[in-house]
Design an enzyme around this catalytic site. Structure first.
Site, PDB file in Angstrom:
ATOM      1  N   ASP A  69       8.560   1.517   5.798  1.00 24.68           N
ATOM      2  CA  ASP A  69       8.761   1.075   4.417  1.00 24.68           C
ATOM      3  C   ASP A  69       7.639   0.107   4.043  1.00 24.68           C
ATOM      4  O   ASP A  69       6.477   0.485   4.034  1.00 24.68           O
ATOM      5  CB  ASP A  69      10.147   0.458   4.269  1.00 24.68           C
ATOM      6  CG  ASP A  69      10.521   0.210   2.810  1.00 24.68           C
ATOM      7  OD1 ASP A  69       9.833   0.743   1.913  1.00 24.68           O
ATOM      8  OD2 ASP A  69      11.498  -0.510   2.571  1.00 24.68           O
ATOM      9  N   ASP A  77       7.403  -7.628   3.127  1.00 28.15           N
ATOM     10  CA  ASP A  77       8.218  -7.797   1.925  1.00 28.15           C
ATOM     11  C   ASP A  77       8.769  -9.220   1.866  1.00 28.15           C
ATOM     12  O   ASP A  77       9.245  -9.756   2.882  1.00 28.15           O
ATOM     13  CB  ASP A  77       9.383  -6.811   1.911  1.00 28.15           C
ATOM     14  CG  ASP A  77       8.935  -5.385   1.623  1.00 28.15           C
ATOM     15  OD1 ASP A  77       7.717  -5.166   1.460  1.00 28.15           O
ATOM     16  OD2 ASP A  77       9.804  -4.499   1.572  1.00 28.15           O
ATOM     17  N   ARG A 128       0.927  -2.182  -3.977  1.00 28.15           N
ATOM     18  CA  ARG A 128       1.690  -3.401  -3.671  1.00 28.15           C
ATOM     19  C   ARG A 128       0.826  -4.420  -2.930  1.00 28.15           C
ATOM     20  O   ARG A 128       1.058  -4.741  -1.775  1.00 28.15           O
ATOM     21  CB  ARG A 128       2.950  -3.086  -2.856  1.00 28.15           C
ATOM     22  CG  ARG A 128       3.893  -2.139  -3.556  1.00 28.15           C
ATOM     23  CD  ARG A 128       5.176  -1.971  -2.770  1.00 28.15           C
ATOM     24  NE  ARG A 128       6.094  -1.054  -3.459  1.00 28.15           N
ATOM     25  CZ  ARG A 128       7.303  -0.728  -3.010  1.00 28.15           C
ATOM     26  NH1 ARG A 128       7.759  -1.259  -1.886  1.00 28.15           N
ATOM     27  NH2 ARG A 128       8.064   0.110  -3.687  1.00 28.15           N
TER      28      ARG A 128
END
Length: 326
Positions: free
Chosen positions: A160, A164, A216
């Site tokens: 993923d 994060d 991102r």
């Protein structure tokens, strides 16, 4: 604390390059043993980020040992030696330094989660580790973790996100890391509906190498201010930075090379954020989108800006593992 209170009322607009680029950083290639940026800020009951300083130093070589010490109460300096294969996420609780030994320390197959709903992951330092092949995130800063420094690591090939930061976490510095061979590099903000992140997620990203990752770098929701400083972007297929859901992002002194969309205002189904860009270099890259004003990071901490033309040389020489003598 007075500076923190003043931040909410302080905004900036784009400045000329000459006003935005003081002298280069004093420490060569980010070798300092203390963070700059938001992890250095005195707030929320902490005097900056110290990790496991003052606690015992232990060396771990297995997943069981890493899980044991990362979950113990009190400060620990945990030295990772060699390659450790995980089967999922290891929870890291408060007051830990997790440091790779030499240039071969690796965590593969799983990742590190800073904090749980019952055991906070505040005051954590992660340095000099190669993260590969995680079954979920490589590092997840979550559950209100604050004062976190993630420095001189190498991230690639996860399932993923590589790194994060979400769920009301705050006061984080991400510095001198290399991200490569992956699509989703660095998410900031859990989702478009998680409004509890408003007023938190204050993060500094500086001197990172986003080397061929797609997107991102970071993708931001709700946070303000987010300081994206002196990073090197190369061959990023989808975009560099995205500010969404009324986030406030300052993109400053970065070097974009072969990035068609260096900065987005809004992305996919997320509403627009705010972006100020200043003193960046765009080589064979598109025009950045900008909107609105953003709270000034200098309200929280002092910093200098390296010459963005020199950023590729500075960052490729200094980012990643084996550069800081641990």
């Amino acid at each position: 604390m007075a500076a923190l209170a003043a931040a909410a009322a302080t905004a900036l607009t784009a400045l000329p390059a000459s006003a935005a680029a003081p002298a280069p950083s004093a420490a060569p290639y980010g070798t300092a043993d203390t963070p700059t940026g938001f992890a250095s800020v005195d707030a929320l009951g902490r005097n900056g980020t110290t990790g496991g300083a003052g606690g015992p130093t232990v060396t771990v070589t297995t997943a069981a040992e890493l899980k044991d010490y990362a979950g113990r109460r009190g400060p620990y300096v945990i030295r990772v030696s060699g390659s450790i294969r995980l089967s999922g996420m290891v929870t890291v609780i408060a007051d830990k330094s997790i440091l790779g030994v030499g240039s071969t320390a690796e965590i593969t197959g799983g990742g590190l989660q800073l904090g749980s709903t019952t055991r906070p992951g505040n005051n954590v330092i992660i340095r000099n580790i190669r993260f590969t092949g995680a079954s979920d995130d490589s590092v997840s800063v979550t559950n209100k973790a604050h004062h976190v420094w993630i420095d001189h690591n190498d991230f690639s090939g996860g399932y993923d996100g590589l790194l994060d930061i979400k769920r009301e976490s705050d006061l984080v510095t991400v510095s001198w890391n290399r991200f490569h061979h992956h699509s989703k590099a660095a998410l900031l903000g859990h989702s478009d509906t998680y409004t509890a992140d408003v007023g938190k997620l204050r993060v500094t990203y500086h001197h990172n190498f986003f080397d061929g990752t797609d997107q991102r770098h970071p993708r931001v929701r709700f946070a303000e201010p987010v300081h994206v400083l002196n990073n090197y972007y190369r061959n990023n297929a989808l975009y560099g930075v995205a500010s969404t859901q009324n986030a406030g992002v300052l993109v400053e002194g970065n070097h974009f090379e072969n990035v068609a969309h260096p900065v987005h205002v809004g992305y996919d189904k997320s509403g627009p954020g705010r972006v100020v860009e200043r003193d960046n270099v765009y080589v064979n890259s598109g025009v950045p989108e900008t909107a609105g004003t953003v709270v000034e990071p200098r309200t929280y901490y002092p910093y200098t800006v390296d010459d963005p033309a020199a950023v590729p040389a500075i960052v490729t020489a200094g980012a990643g593992i084996g550069k800081i003598g641990l």
